[in-house]
Design a protein around this motif. Structure first.
Motif, PDB file in Angstrom:
ATOM      1  N   THR A  69       0.834  -1.196   0.000  1.00 44.54           N
ATOM      2  CA  THR A  69       0.000   0.000   0.000  1.00 44.54           C
ATOM      3  C   THR A  69       0.874   1.254   0.000  1.00 44.54           C
ATOM      4  N   HIS A  70       1.915   1.228   0.824  1.00 43.32           N
ATOM      5  CA  HIS A  70       2.837   2.370   0.888  1.00 43.32           C
ATOM      6  C   HIS A  70       3.584   2.536  -0.434  1.00 43.32           C
ATOM      7  N   MET A  71       4.007   1.430  -1.026  1.00 44.37           N
ATOM      8  CA  MET A  71       4.736   1.482  -2.291  1.00 44.37           C
ATOM      9  C   MET A  71       3.897   2.139  -3.390  1.00 44.37           C
ATOM     10  N   TRP A  72       2.618   1.834  -3.475  1.00 44.94           N
ATOM     11  CA  TRP A  72       1.780   2.303  -4.573  1.00 44.94           C
ATOM     12  C   TRP A  72       1.058   3.618  -4.263  1.00 44.94           C
ATOM     13  N   ARG A  73       1.485   4.336  -3.229  1.00 46.00           N
ATOM     14  CA  ARG A  73       0.853   5.625  -2.917  1.00 46.00           C
ATOM     15  C   ARG A  73       1.062   6.600  -4.088  1.00 46.00           C
ATOM     16  N   PRO A  74       0.236   7.618  -4.210  1.00 46.52           N
ATOM     17  CA  PRO A  74       0.272   8.471  -5.406  1.00 46.52           C
ATOM     18  C   PRO A  74       1.502   9.357  -5.551  1.00 46.52           C
ATOM     19  N   ASP A  75       2.028   9.891  -4.451  1.00 49.31           N
ATOM     20  CA  ASP A  75       3.081  10.900  -4.606  1.00 49.31           C
ATOM     21  C   ASP A  75       4.364  10.290  -5.173  1.00 49.31           C
ATOM     22  N   ASP A  76       4.916  10.973  -6.182  1.00 46.35           N
ATOM     23  CA  ASP A  76       6.183  10.568  -6.820  1.00 46.35           C
ATOM     24  C   ASP A  76       6.138   9.135  -7.341  1.00 46.35           C
ATOM     25  N   LEU A  77       5.008   8.707  -7.842  1.00 46.81           N
ATOM     26  CA  LEU A  77       4.889   7.308  -8.270  1.00 46.81           C
ATOM     27  C   LEU A  77       5.699   7.009  -9.519  1.00 46.81           C
ATOM     28  N   LEU A  78       5.852   7.968 -10.432  1.00 47.77           N
ATOM     29  CA  LEU A  78       6.549   7.672 -11.684  1.00 47.77           C
ATOM     30  C   LEU A  78       7.988   7.224 -11.460  1.00 47.77           C
ATOM     31  N   PRO A  79       8.839   7.976 -10.738  1.00 50.33           N
ATOM     32  CA  PRO A  79      10.199   7.455 -10.531  1.00 50.33           C
ATOM     33  C   PRO A  79      10.230   6.168  -9.722  1.00 50.33           C
ATOM     34  N   ARG A  80       9.284   6.027  -8.804  1.00 48.54           N
ATOM     35  CA  ARG A  80       9.241   4.796  -8.007  1.00 48.54           C
ATOM     36  C   ARG A  80       8.821   3.620  -8.876  1.00 48.54           C
ATOM     37  N   TYR A  81       7.925   3.851  -9.818  1.00 49.17           N
ATOM     38  CA  TYR A  81       7.522   2.782 -10.733  1.00 49.17           C
ATOM     39  C   TYR A  81       8.701   2.341 -11.606  1.00 49.17           C
ATOM     40  N   ARG A  82       9.503   3.273 -12.077  1.00 51.29           N
ATOM     41  CA  ARG A  82      10.676   2.903 -12.871  1.00 51.29           C
ATOM     42  C   ARG A  82      11.660   2.070 -12.046  1.00 51.29           C
ATOM     43  N   THR A  83      11.887   2.485 -10.806  1.00 48.11           N
ATOM     44  CA  THR A  83      12.764   1.695  -9.928  1.00 48.11           C
ATOM     45  C   THR A  83      12.183   0.314  -9.680  1.00 48.11           C
ATOM     46  N   TYR A  84      10.884   0.283  -9.530  1.00 49.24           N
ATOM     47  CA  TYR A  84      10.177  -0.984  -9.328  1.00 49.24           C
ATOM     48  C   TYR A  84      10.383  -1.925 -10.520  1.00 49.24           C
TER      49      TYR A  84
END
Length: 255
Positions: free
Chosen positions: A41-56
């Motif tokens: 749930t914390h991982m998929w939170r809305p803020d700054d999702l784009l760079p986190r998705y790339r890292t994911y």
């Protein structure tokens, strides 16, 4: 073999808990699910999702590119056990599943490029230690115990499929094109059937008590390691505590 994408509920079974190996395994995994749900749930939170998705995507490529090699190793080791009653059904399952999972690491690279990054972002760096913590024990247990242990790992990676709305959520929050979301979209459709096949196999196999325990140890370690991997992926903001956090919503990632 899929990736653990979200904290959506895994399929359940109505069989008596004492009667089926799959039910006993599922019951054990339930003990670790609250921590996992909080981390995803914390991982998929809305803020700054784009760079986190790339890292994911980079991190999950490091996990998934090991899936077919792991299954091929387990398949070879089944042939080293003539007379083992698990060898024939386990080999048949692995041979089929290898074909089903071939090329899924390439999907992640294609998604990464479509998300505005480069293939080298996934292929160049040393894979993170939490990836080695997740994947590495499987090689050891296949080589030095029994290839059936790999079924616990597969049960976890197949057992937490994408929530139905996750693809749309990522696209809406990041403005990424559909081409950047293929792996999430495809596994939302594939993983439930794959998990059903695996649980049916577990219930058919003539597992000894020790062999069933090996599958459970593998699965529990895998879910614990995945939780810590998601905590690390979500650490661009304070992560939730791993212990004693209380219940979390079963569909938190799709709110």
């Amino acid at each position: 073999m899929s990736i653990t994408w979200t904290n959506a509920d895994a399929p359940s079974t109505t069989a008596p808990a004492a009667a089926r190996a799959s039910t006993r395994l599922r019951t054990k995994l339930l003990l670790l699910e609250p921590e996992f749900r909080g981390a995803t749930t914390h991982m998929w939170r809305p803020d700054d999702l784009l760079p986190r998705y790339r890292t994911y995507l980079c991190t999950m490529h490091a996990v998934i590119r090991a899936s077919v090699p792991l299954m091929k190793l387990a398949l070879r080791r089944t042939s080293d056990r003539p007379g083992d009653p698990l060898s024939v059904p386990l080999a048949a399952y692995l041979a089929e599943h290898i074909q089903e999972e071939a090329g899924h690491d390439a999907w992640l690279l294609e998604d990464l490029v479509a998300a505005g990054a480069a293939r080298e972002d996934a292929l160049g760096p040393l894979p993170p230690p939490d990836v080695a913590t997740l994947v590495g024990p499987q090689f050891y247990w296949i080589e030095h115990h029994h290839p059936v242990a790999l079924l616990g790992y597969i049960a976890v990676l197949e057992g937490y499929a994408p929530a139905p709305g996750l693809t749309d959520r990522i696209g809406r929050l990041t403005a990424l094109p559909a081409a950047a979301l293929r792996t999430v979209r495809e596994h939302a459709a594939l993983d439930t059937d794959h998990l059903d096949e695996l649980y049916a196999l577990l219930d058919r196999l003539p597992l000894t008590r020790d062999q069933e325990a090996a599958v459970a140890v593998s699965a529990l370690h895998s879910l614990d390691a995945l939780t810590r991997l998601f905590v690390r992926l979500g650490r661009s903001a304070p992560a939730p505590p791993l212990r004693g956090a209380g219940p979390t919503p079963s569909t938190g990632v799709t709110r």
